[in-house]
Design an enzyme around this catalytic site. Structure first.
Site: not given
Ligand code: AP5
Length: 211
Positions: A13, A86, A125, A158, A169
């Site tokens: 994402k 989410r 990552r 992270r 997660r």
């Molecule tokens: P990346 O693009 O970073 O993936 P992502 O989907 O953004 O993953 P996140 O871990 O950031 O998502 P998340 O939803 O768990 O965390 P968030 O920060 O939103 O890619 C990951 C890796 O893969 C990278 O190394 C990249 O280079 C590689 N990659 C990407 N695309 C690729 C491809 N096509 N091919 C090969 N490699 C690739 O949330 C964190 C925390 O915040 C949550 O756990 C929760 O506690 C809280 N939170 C956030 N939003 C909410 C909500 N709405 N409600 C409640 N709690 C929330």
């Protein structure tokens, strides 16, 4: 167009949002990034969120919804919602917020990626402590290990990318976020795309959907 980009942790994402910002001028609303910034700045919001995030749990719905409402009220348009909604309750709250503000979502795009690939992406990552640029130790390493190519700051893992937190997660995703697929399928805006391809191939498909 305003869109929702959703999928499991590690689905890409953030990576796709960065490409959309850079190449199509859209604006990202990432709830994860907003929480991480609040934690860094030691705000009340950050204090509320940190305990949940470090354990891989969701921050309570009312806290997240309030935060997103503030951002939407600031006037941002042509946005990508990354990591929100989410839960189905967040999806319902978003519908209400958008209705109140006479806004709409054009597409809810789901990135489909197999579990084993998600684990590999999350464990490998690394992120820049300064500008937040995202790397991967195998597929996208920084030129100098541990140093950001963009700003020269330190590149680190992270807190929630440790194996035991990743497991929580992914389970949290299965329990609370996967049901959103049906929620958006019923809205007629749902599109599922294969996220298990190179970032450019995934981006081309998303670009075709948002044009
Ligand atoms: P990346 O693009 O970073 O993936 P992502 O989907 O953004 O993953 P996140 O871990 O950031 O998502 P998340 O939803 O768990 O965390 P968030 O920060 O939103 O890619 C990951 C890796 O893969 C990278 O190394 C990249 O280079 C590689 N990659 C990407 N695309 C690729 C491809 N096509 N091919 C090969 N490699 C690739 O949330 C964190 C925390 O915040 C949550 O756990 C929760 O506690 C809280 N939170 C956030 N939003 C909410 C909500 N709405 N409600 C409640 N709690 C929330």
């Amino acid at each position: 167009m305003n869109i929702i980009l959703f999928g499991a942790p590690g689905a890409g994402k953030g990576t796709q949002s960065s490409l959309l910002i850079e190449r199509s001028g859209m604006k990202q609303i990432s709830t994860g990034d907003l929480f991480r910034a609040a934690i860094k700045n030691k705000t009340d919001l950050g204090l509320k969120a940190q305990g949940f995030m470090d354990k891989g749990q969701l921050v309570p719905d009312d806290v997240v919804i309030g935060m997103v409402e503030e951002v939407l009220k600031s006037g941002v348009r042509n946005f990508i919602l990354d990591g929100f909604p989410r839960t189905v309750a967040q999806g319902e709250a978003l519908d209400q917020l958008l209705k109140n503000m006479s806004l709409s979502i054009g597409r809810a795009i789901f990135l489909e990626v197999p579990m084993n690939v998600l684990e590999e992406r999350l464990t490998g990552r690394r992120v820049c402590k300064g500008c937040g640029t995202v790397y991967h130790i195998q597929s996208k390493p920084s030129r100098v290990p541990g140093v950001c190519d963009v700003c020269g700051n330190e590149v680190v893992q992270r807190n929630d990318d440790k194996p035991e937190v990743i497991r929580t997660r992914l389970q949290t995703y299965a329990d609370y976020t996967a049901p959103l697929k049906d929620f958006y399928r019923n809205s007629g805006k749902f599109v599922s795309i294969d996220g298990d391809r190179g970032p450019e191939a995934v981006f081309e498909e998303i670009l075709g959907l948002v044009k």
